[in-house]
Design a protein around this motif. Structure first.
Motif, PDB file in Angstrom:
ATOM      1  N   ALA A  95       7.445  39.548  43.080  1.00  0.00           N
ATOM      2  CA  ALA A  95       8.423  40.614  43.981  1.00  0.00           C
ATOM      3  C   ALA A  95      10.719  40.233  42.769  1.00  0.00           C
ATOM      4  N   GLY A  96      10.405  39.181  42.551  1.00  0.00           N
ATOM      5  CA  GLY A  96      11.974  38.618  42.081  1.00  0.00           C
ATOM      6  C   GLY A  96      11.538  39.171  40.658  1.00  0.00           C
ATOM      7  N   GLY A  97      10.972  38.767  39.882  1.00  0.00           N
ATOM      8  CA  GLY A  97      10.205  38.807  38.224  1.00  0.00           C
ATOM      9  C   GLY A  97      10.731  40.508  38.323  1.00  0.00           C
ATOM     10  N   ALA A  98       9.536  41.784  39.113  1.00  0.00           N
ATOM     11  CA  ALA A  98      10.061  42.689  39.289  1.00  0.00           C
ATOM     12  C   ALA A  98      11.097  43.316  39.069  1.00  0.00           C
ATOM     13  N   ARG A  99      11.801  42.512  39.896  1.00  0.00           N
ATOM     14  CA  ARG A  99      13.476  43.001  40.383  1.00  0.00           C
ATOM     15  C   ARG A  99      14.287  42.986  38.971  1.00  0.00           C
ATOM     16  N   ALA A 100      13.787  41.866  38.085  1.00  0.00           N
ATOM     17  CA  ALA A 100      14.473  41.475  37.228  1.00  0.00           C
ATOM     18  C   ALA A 100      14.191  42.456  35.961  1.00  0.00           C
ATOM     19  N   LEU A 101      13.476  43.109  35.752  1.00  0.00           N
ATOM     20  CA  LEU A 101      12.570  44.126  35.273  1.00  0.00           C
ATOM     21  C   LEU A 101      13.445  45.559  35.579  1.00  0.00           C
ATOM     22  N   ARG A 102      13.128  45.362  36.882  1.00  0.00           N
ATOM     23  CA  ARG A 102      14.039  46.625  37.274  1.00  0.00           C
ATOM     24  C   ARG A 102      13.100  47.645  37.765  1.00  0.00           C
ATOM     25  N   VAL A 135      16.455  36.241  43.056  1.00  0.00           N
ATOM     26  CA  VAL A 135      16.284  35.109  42.410  1.00  0.00           C
ATOM     27  C   VAL A 135      14.732  35.700  41.839  1.00  0.00           C
ATOM     28  N   ALA A 136      14.329  35.148  40.504  1.00  0.00           N
ATOM     29  CA  ALA A 136      13.444  35.432  40.288  1.00  0.00           C
ATOM     30  C   ALA A 136      13.252  33.685  39.341  1.00  0.00           C
ATOM     31  N   LEU A 137      11.598  33.502  39.149  1.00  0.00           N
ATOM     32  CA  LEU A 137      11.015  32.930  38.216  1.00  0.00           C
ATOM     33  C   LEU A 137      10.881  33.270  36.936  1.00  0.00           C
ATOM     34  N   ALA A 138      11.012  32.543  35.993  1.00  0.00           N
ATOM     35  CA  ALA A 138       9.974  32.770  34.878  1.00  0.00           C
ATOM     36  C   ALA A 138       9.523  31.755  34.586  1.00  0.00           C
ATOM     37  N   THR A 139       8.556  32.113  32.826  1.00  0.00           N
ATOM     38  CA  THR A 139       7.895  30.997  31.915  1.00  0.00           C
ATOM     39  C   THR A 139       8.963  30.351  30.916  1.00  0.00           C
ATOM     40  N   ASP A 140       9.763  31.251  30.365  1.00  0.00           N
ATOM     41  CA  ASP A 140      10.588  30.828  28.842  1.00  0.00           C
ATOM     42  C   ASP A 140       9.697  30.720  28.165  1.00  0.00           C
ATOM     43  N   CYS A 141       8.351  31.064  27.400  1.00  0.00           N
ATOM     44  CA  CYS A 141       7.370  30.428  26.802  1.00  0.00           C
ATOM     45  C   CYS A 141       7.683  30.799  25.380  1.00  0.00           C
ATOM     46  N   THR A 148      22.043  42.344  39.384  1.00  0.00           N
ATOM     47  CA  THR A 148      21.582  41.496  38.402  1.00  0.00           C
ATOM     48  C   THR A 148      21.214  40.141  39.089  1.00  0.00           C
ATOM     49  N   VAL A 149      19.431  40.425  38.811  1.00  0.00           N
ATOM     50  CA  VAL A 149      18.819  39.104  38.836  1.00  0.00           C
ATOM     51  C   VAL A 149      19.531  37.607  38.849  1.00  0.00           C
ATOM     52  N   ALA A 150      19.496  36.712  39.212  1.00  0.00           N
ATOM     53  CA  ALA A 150      19.458  35.274  38.465  1.00  0.00           C
ATOM     54  C   ALA A 150      18.371  35.232  38.290  1.00  0.00           C
ATOM     55  N   THR A 151      17.452  34.974  36.757  1.00  0.00           N
ATOM     56  CA  THR A 151      15.847  34.261  36.207  1.00  0.00           C
ATOM     57  C   THR A 151      16.416  32.633  36.117  1.00  0.00           C
ATOM     58  N   LEU A 152      15.562  31.836  36.640  1.00  0.00           N
ATOM     59  CA  LEU A 152      15.303  30.663  36.480  1.00  0.00           C
ATOM     60  C   LEU A 152      14.343  30.212  35.749  1.00  0.00           C
ATOM     61  N   LEU A 153      14.527  28.923  35.537  1.00  0.00           N
ATOM     62  CA  LEU A 153      13.052  29.017  34.067  1.00  0.00           C
ATOM     63  C   LEU A 153      13.117  27.169  33.907  1.00  0.00           C
ATOM     64  N   PRO A 154      12.624  27.328  35.270  1.00  0.00           N
ATOM     65  CA  PRO A 154      12.340  25.703  35.314  1.00  0.00           C
ATOM     66  C   PRO A 154      11.817  24.393  33.961  1.00  0.00           C
ATOM     67  N   GLY A 155      10.529  25.601  33.767  1.00  0.00           N
ATOM     68  CA  GLY A 155       9.726  25.322  32.440  1.00  0.00           C
ATOM     69  C   GLY A 155      11.465  24.505  31.781  1.00  0.00           C
TER      70      GLY A 155
END
Ligand code: NIG
Ligand code: FE
Length: 402
Positions: A347-354, A307-313, A278-285
């Motif tokens: 790579a983190g985002g890829a893992r969050a999407l498996r 850890v993954a980073l994403a926009t949460d757009c 289970t990846v922890a996806t952080l959304l600093p936006g």
């Protein structure tokens, strides 16, 4: 037709142990050959094979395309006035979601499609080659299904978020709304959705409701993701771990038990699609735009959590499509090193999407990459707000050029 990217000063592969920079697997003075949408070869530029076409990277840095694993692009209207009020001291509560729901329901398909297309193109220009898109502003059977149908025109990574909030017409009977989400709404969403997500938070869905919805979605074949621990401490992260979620997202308010639970899921990445991490996806936006305290990524990283980073757009809490902006924020505000942030955004985002075919540059991976207008990935954090993405290849095809 094949294509050689030659004269790469710094090639970030994300293949650990194959070059410098640990997990970033950096190669210098490199070249990369693209064929049939995939990386066919990479190695020292002096051994580069002949090719039909050639791009001279001019000594610049090349890195995998960003994988934005968390975005809400199907909506109408904006909430600039709400943002303005926040910057004058108002608190973010998620209450504005219902404003966007009303606007989204009133919009026709082409208006929604136009917004998704505009934001998708905007993200691509900033180096995002894979994007996850959630529903969640329809909140009726018809409007959730059409949100996902439109999302599926732009990505395979579609997420059913019927449990974003309880819509106004169900305000005094939330159990009935959960029944709707678990039954007719899920059935209507299934043809278009790959994932299911719940906003597990005070004021949205509690742990029992979230568990019921995620379990029924999982039984129907959807992968699990959770909006968890955004506005305060809560059960979301541990629920995600319990259900084997691919990702728990936000993770702004974590206690030690949450972090231990996440760390306990980390496995060796033999095959990412079969992973149980289970990846922890952080959304600093979101913290930026709601003027909230940022999560401390260092705590997670030091505990070994992925850890993954994403926009949460989205139009409420984070109206940015820019992964470079999120990388810069993560470095400045969340105690990530530039290397950790760039890895987390790819790579983190890829893992969050498996996924194991993206977020990495190795023979056989998808030829999704950015050429920077800079000699090093470091510049993504070092030169915030500067348009450093000079060329993007998506599935091996030049997508954006200056
Ligand atoms: O991820 N937290 C829940 N959903 C979105 C915000 C949606 C909105 O405010 O419109 C988020 O931040
Ligand atoms: Fe979100």
């Amino acid at each position: 037709m094949n294509l050689l990217i030659d004269n790469i000063g710094e090639l970030v592969t994300n293949v650990a142990g194959t070059g410098e920079g640990g997990p970033l697997g950096i190669r210098r003075k490199a070249a990369l050959l693209v064929e049939d949408g995939q990386v066919a070869w990479l190695g020292p530029a002096r051994y580069a094979p002949a090719a039909d076409r050639r791009i001279d990277a001019g000594g610049a840095a090349v890195l995998p395309g960003f994988v934005d694993s968390h975005a809400h692009l199907v909506f109408a209207g904006d909430r600039a006035a709400e943002f303005n009020a926040r910057m004058a001291g108002e608190r973010y509560t998620g209450g504005g979601i219902r404003t966007t729901v009303a606007a989204t329901r009133a919009a026709d398909d082409n208006t929604l499609r136009g917004t998704v297309g505009r934001l998708r193109a905007e993200a691509l220009r900033q180096g995002t080659t894979t994007i996850e898109i959630k529903s969640g502003y329809g909140l009726s059977v018809v409007d959730e299904a059409r949100s996902l149908r439109i999302a599926a025109e732009f990505t395979t990574e579609t997420t059913f978020l019927g449990a974003h909030v309880v819509p106004a017409e169900y305000a005094d009977r939330p159990d009935d709304y959960v029944g709707l989400v678990c039954g007719p709404m899920l059935r209507a969403a299934l043809p278009y959705a790959k994932w299911i997500d719940v906003f597990c938070e005070r004021g949205a869905f509690d742990a029992d409701h979230a568990r019921a919805i995620l379990t029924v979605g999982q039984a129907a074949g959807l992968g699990v993701r959770v909006h968890a621990n955004q506005l305060g401490p809560g059960p979301g992260v541990r629920l995600g771990v319990e259900l084997g979620a691919a990702s728990v997202d936000h993770c702004t308010h974590l206690d030690d038990a949450d972090i231990e639970a996440l760390a306990s899921t980390v496995t060796t990445w033999v095959s990412e699609p079969e992973s149980s991490t289970t990846v922890a996806t952080l959304l600093p936006g979101a913290e930026f735009s709601t003027r909230s305290p940022y999560p401390d990524a260092r705590r997670l990283l030091d505990a070994g959590v992925t850890v993954a980073l994403a926009t949460d757009c989205n139009p409420g809490s984070s109206y940015t499509s820019s992964m470079p902006f999120c990388v810069a924020l993560a470095v400045r505000e969340m105690r990530m090193t530039p290397a950790e942030a760039v890895w987390a955004a790819t790579a983190g985002g890829a893992r969050a999407l498996r996924r194991d075919d993206i977020g990495v540059l190795r023979p056989g991976a998808r030829a999704d990459l950015s050429i920077l207008d800079a000699p090093s990935y470091l510049h993504l954090a070092y030169r915030p707000g500067v348009p450093l993405i000079s060329q993007v290849l998506h599935n091996g095809v030049p997508a954006c050029q200056p």
